[in-house]
Design a protein around this motif. Sequence first.
Motif, PDB file in Angstrom:
ATOM      1  N   ALA A   8       0.934  -1.082  -0.031  1.00 50.40           N
ATOM      2  CA  ALA A   8       0.129   0.092  -0.029  1.00 50.40           C
ATOM      3  C   ALA A   8       0.953   1.301  -0.002  1.00 50.40           C
ATOM      4  O   ALA A   8       2.040   1.386   0.486  1.00 50.40           O
ATOM      5  CB  ALA A   8      -1.038  -0.074   1.413  1.00 50.40           C
ATOM      6  N   VAL A   9       0.198   2.297  -0.613  1.00 47.83           N
ATOM      7  CA  VAL A   9       0.776   3.780  -0.372  1.00 47.83           C
ATOM      8  C   VAL A   9       0.118   4.313   0.870  1.00 47.83           C
ATOM      9  O   VAL A   9      -1.207   4.301   1.047  1.00 47.83           O
ATOM     10  CB  VAL A   9       0.576   4.402  -1.549  1.00 47.83           C
ATOM     11  N   LEU A  10       0.614   4.803   1.906  1.00 51.57           N
ATOM     12  CA  LEU A  10       0.285   5.312   2.982  1.00 51.57           C
ATOM     13  C   LEU A  10       0.365   6.854   2.878  1.00 51.57           C
ATOM     14  O   LEU A  10       1.571   7.398   2.557  1.00 51.57           O
ATOM     15  CB  LEU A  10       1.032   4.921   4.140  1.00 51.57           C
ATOM     16  N   VAL A  11      -0.764   7.620   2.818  1.00 49.18           N
ATOM     17  CA  VAL A  11      -0.791   9.128   2.542  1.00 49.18           C
ATOM     18  C   VAL A  11      -1.204   9.723   3.986  1.00 49.18           C
ATOM     19  O   VAL A  11      -2.030   9.541   4.625  1.00 49.18           O
ATOM     20  CB  VAL A  11      -1.698   9.407   1.519  1.00 49.18           C
ATOM     21  N   LEU A  12      -0.228  10.660   4.514  1.00 47.29           N
ATOM     22  CA  LEU A  12      -0.283  11.375   5.595  1.00 47.29           C
ATOM     23  C   LEU A  12      -1.082  12.679   5.204  1.00 47.29           C
ATOM     24  O   LEU A  12      -0.003  13.823   4.839  1.00 47.29           O
ATOM     25  CB  LEU A  12       0.565  11.444   6.234  1.00 47.29           C
ATOM     26  N   THR A  13      -1.941  13.195   5.602  1.00 44.54           N
ATOM     27  CA  THR A  13      -2.430  14.545   5.155  1.00 44.54           C
ATOM     28  C   THR A  13      -3.757  14.845   5.702  1.00 44.54           C
ATOM     29  O   THR A  13      -4.656  13.856   6.220  1.00 44.54           O
ATOM     30  CB  THR A  13      -2.677  14.585   3.491  1.00 44.54           C
ATOM     31  N   LEU A  27      -3.603   6.671  -8.620  1.00 37.88           N
ATOM     32  CA  LEU A  27      -3.497   5.439  -8.134  1.00 37.88           C
ATOM     33  C   LEU A  27      -4.567   4.375  -8.191  1.00 37.88           C
ATOM     34  O   LEU A  27      -4.530   3.093  -8.212  1.00 37.88           O
ATOM     35  CB  LEU A  27      -3.027   5.650  -6.565  1.00 37.88           C
ATOM     36  N   ALA A  28      -5.781   5.164  -7.799  1.00 32.06           N
ATOM     37  CA  ALA A  28      -7.182   4.045  -7.930  1.00 32.06           C
ATOM     38  C   ALA A  28      -7.139   3.235  -9.277  1.00 32.06           C
ATOM     39  O   ALA A  28      -7.574   2.200  -9.515  1.00 32.06           O
ATOM     40  CB  ALA A  28      -8.194   4.833  -7.508  1.00 32.06           C
ATOM     41  N   ASP A  29      -6.718   4.346 -10.237  1.00 31.24           N
ATOM     42  CA  ASP A  29      -6.888   3.756 -11.626  1.00 31.24           C
ATOM     43  C   ASP A  29      -5.954   2.527 -11.952  1.00 31.24           C
ATOM     44  O   ASP A  29      -6.165   1.656 -12.789  1.00 31.24           O
ATOM     45  CB  ASP A  29      -6.845   4.998 -12.642  1.00 31.24           C
ATOM     46  N   ARG A  30      -4.813   2.633 -11.369  1.00 33.81           N
ATOM     47  CA  ARG A  30      -3.832   1.612 -11.533  1.00 33.81           C
ATOM     48  C   ARG A  30      -4.043   0.623 -10.410  1.00 33.81           C
ATOM     49  O   ARG A  30      -3.030  -0.474 -10.632  1.00 33.81           O
ATOM     50  CB  ARG A  30      -2.386   2.382 -11.188  1.00 33.81           C
ATOM     51  N   ASP A 315       3.651   8.007  -9.989  1.00 33.58           N
ATOM     52  CA  ASP A 315       4.656   7.336 -10.302  1.00 33.58           C
ATOM     53  C   ASP A 315       5.816   6.896  -9.527  1.00 33.58           C
ATOM     54  O   ASP A 315       6.154   5.825  -9.112  1.00 33.58           O
ATOM     55  CB  ASP A 315       5.573   7.634 -11.685  1.00 33.58           C
ATOM     56  N   GLN A 316       5.950   7.910  -8.606  1.00 38.89           N
ATOM     57  CA  GLN A 316       6.890   7.879  -7.478  1.00 38.89           C
ATOM     58  C   GLN A 316       6.378   7.108  -6.361  1.00 38.89           C
ATOM     59  O   GLN A 316       7.084   6.016  -5.995  1.00 38.89           O
ATOM     60  CB  GLN A 316       7.347   9.084  -6.920  1.00 38.89           C
ATOM     61  N   LEU A 317       5.138   7.169  -5.874  1.00 34.69           N
ATOM     62  CA  LEU A 317       4.495   6.405  -5.065  1.00 34.69           C
ATOM     63  C   LEU A 317       4.315   4.922  -5.418  1.00 34.69           C
ATOM     64  O   LEU A 317       4.535   4.061  -4.628  1.00 34.69           O
ATOM     65  CB  LEU A 317       3.328   7.132  -4.718  1.00 34.69           C
TER      66      LEU A 317
END
Length: 323
Positions: A8-13, A27-30, A315-317
């Motif tokens: 997973a990608v963890l998003v802190l915001t 990211l959802a589309d991917r 891409d980075q994430l």
Amino acid sequence: MTPDRHRAVLVLTSTYDVTTDVVLRILADRRIPVVRTDPGADLPGGASLTTHYATGEQRGAPRTPSRVLDLADVRSVWVRRPSPYAAPPGMVEHDAKFTSAQAFWGFGGILASLPGAHYVNHPWRIRDAEYKPAQLATAARNGFLVPETVITADPHEARQFCAHQPCGAVYKPLWDSRYRDAEGTAHQVWVRGVDPIEITEAVSVCPHLFQSKVSKEFDARVTAVGDRLFGVRIDSPDLDWRHRQDLMTCTPVAVPEPVARSVAAYLGEFDLVYGAFDFAVTASGDWYFLECNPNGQWAWQPSETTDAIAHALADQLEKGPDA
């Protein structure tokens, strides 16, 4: 550990950060799994984070009302705009200060130390790169043109400096602190021109940054994501284009190769993946470094630029530690 495709990608915001949604849709589309949380607000409000340490081992899991995430399964951490760590409501002041400090050093330390995760950007690197003196010193070391600058709390030094600048001088705050007047009203402190006779003994209460005014043709923003650069020209009637953004116009602009090389070196020295660089560009084509925000906003730019930056961040994430 989960296979890479399912990490997973963890998003802190914060909850209200709509800019993040642009990247999360990509990211959802991917079909990249994403967990979004605001630790400063969520952890006192029902979420939890527990981590165990032992010789050769670290394991733990944040729990939100809808998700449980094994920290070992985090491929990337996007530190966007999380809220400051806060105590639960209703605590007396001294207890609240202790609690919020423990949360910062405890939860903040856990989330900054995930094994094998790729950070965009790492929170400690963001902090290091936010100091204006460090920005100016690093910019000068890495080949940028830097306007003559003084940081001082000495009124005499400040007046002398400003009086000797051929195009005049400007004042900039060293940190984006909201100023509150006697009635408690918050005011944004913008970059503004300074006349030496304005400088009083009040300068002595704290450091001030004074800088030679660049005779600019236009401003430029260069958004760097890894080795990809996205430049826009900013035309504004104001010295500080942020003051009245509804009056500015933005158009894509090519980034000169010497500037691109200095951007890469600057990011490398601070160990940053992302940076929002601001420049003043003269009629002769000289690009003067003004600052680099390691966590700057980017979705206000022309739609094609915003879309390209969003895909570069995605891409980075998605690549994680291999980015």
